[in-house]
Design an enzyme around this catalytic site. Structure first.
Site, short mmCIF file in Angstrom:
data_model
loop_
_atom_site.label_atom_id
_atom_site.label_comp_id
_atom_site.label_asym_id
_atom_site.label_seq_id
_atom_site.Cartn_x
_atom_site.Cartn_y
_atom_site.Cartn_z
N ASP B 74 36.98 40.84 40.07
CA ASP B 74 35.69 40.97 40.77
C ASP B 74 34.68 41.71 39.89
O ASP B 74 33.48 41.40 39.91
CB ASP B 74 35.86 41.67 42.13
N ARG B 75 35.17 42.67 39.11
CA ARG B 75 34.27 43.38 38.19
C ARG B 75 33.81 42.43 37.07
O ARG B 75 32.66 42.48 36.65
CB ARG B 75 34.97 44.60 37.58
#
Lengths: 206, 206
Positions: B74-75
């Site tokens: 997600d980062r």
């Protein structure tokens, strides 16, 4: 006379020379037959020790100009230790309190290092790490362990730096010596709370 | 095509217009019969959804220059959304990542607001408070509630301020809009992760 600072997780006993760090059980078992003056922030422990005949709660002696009603008695003691200062007590919580000319200006609370680490653990098993105390703050991390360590250390450092004034910066508590090493002009003194207690006892007739 | 960002506590589904925020159970029950491209950081959920015929994990499409091996997908998606920026995702954890000319520079992780509050609660019942989001940062607190609120908010603000550069500052995540309001020149965009996923899908042939 022995002095005791009874915290949320540990009891710190000062004999005038050295400080002993004990569990609540160890402190009661080892010292209940000895006269001792104490302050205590742990309500559960307080209800146990108020029946010890030789232990005396001196909380009522601790009065700090500008204090607020629900201020922890250990923070008051800390703030009585010097007339001017930014006082950081790095224990179960990290309390930061500012005193100017003997008057309390206010303060704030951060989680203690252990509480920070536990909180990451509750978010995700991937964030269950041990703190890297040597984590560099001069370059951005590129590992999960350092991302967490940096998050903790850099945020504590940044918020303290943002409160920097010409007041002296004092550290105490279990992580105080290490944290103090991040601030070149600061001073670590594990006796701050006891010095505040001694000052209160000297100034008051209690 | 629906896109899903499956986090540690919530599933965020983007239909090209709106984002739905669901529990893991709600998302699976409501959408398992619909084609959907997803990224997932929750290992427990991942092992359940890999058997859903119409859901496709696109993690392998997300490649960021300078990324590290264990970096959350997600980062990575967030960092792919713009070529330059400081990206703050304020969810279960608060991740801060810096990208310059499309190259990941590093980042760090703070506890999410809920995790912060839970950690104070574990230290002492006296610190079990609700966040005062309106807590002033221009004067030092004089109540326990504000001492905790100020500790959380001022430390997040200070560490972000200390990383301020000429890069744009972006916020996303459940607490992103509110945190963004503390930084006058920042931008809140709840679609950042999805924009990164879309970019990865466009650039790659997967």
């Amino acid at each position: 006379m022995l002095l005791a600072d009874i915290g949320n997780t540990r009891v710190h006993i000062f004999d005038g020379k050295n400080v002993l760090h004990l569990s609540h059980e160890e402190a009661i078992a080892g010292y209940h037959t000895v006269p001792l003056l104490y302050i205590c922030v742990n309500q559960a422990v307080k209800s146990h020790i108020e029946y010890l005949a030789l232990w005396e709660d001196i909380s009522c002696c601790l009065s700090l100009k500008g204090e607020y009603a629900t201020m922890g008695v250990d923070r008051k003691a800390l703030c009585l230790s010097h007339t001017n200062g930014i006082f950081v007590d790095a224990g179960s919580a990290i309390t930061v309190d500012i005193v100017k000319d003997g008057v309390y200006q206010g303060g704030f609370i951060l989680p203690g290092i252990k509480a920070y680490l536990e909180s990451y653990k509750t978010i995700s098993p991937a964030l269950d790490i041990e703190l890297n105390r040597e984590c560099s703050l001069s370059s951005l991390p590129l590992t999960t362990k350092d991302s967490v360590s940096y998050g903790i250390i850099a945020s504590i450092k940044a918020v303290l730096d943002s409160h920097k004034t010409d007041l002296p910066l004092y550290f105490t508590g279990g992580d105080g010596e290490w944290l103090s090493s991040l601030f070149p002009d600061s001073k670590f003194d594990e006796l701050l709370v006891f010095k505040g207690m001694q000052k209160a006892l000297k100034d008051k007739s209690c």
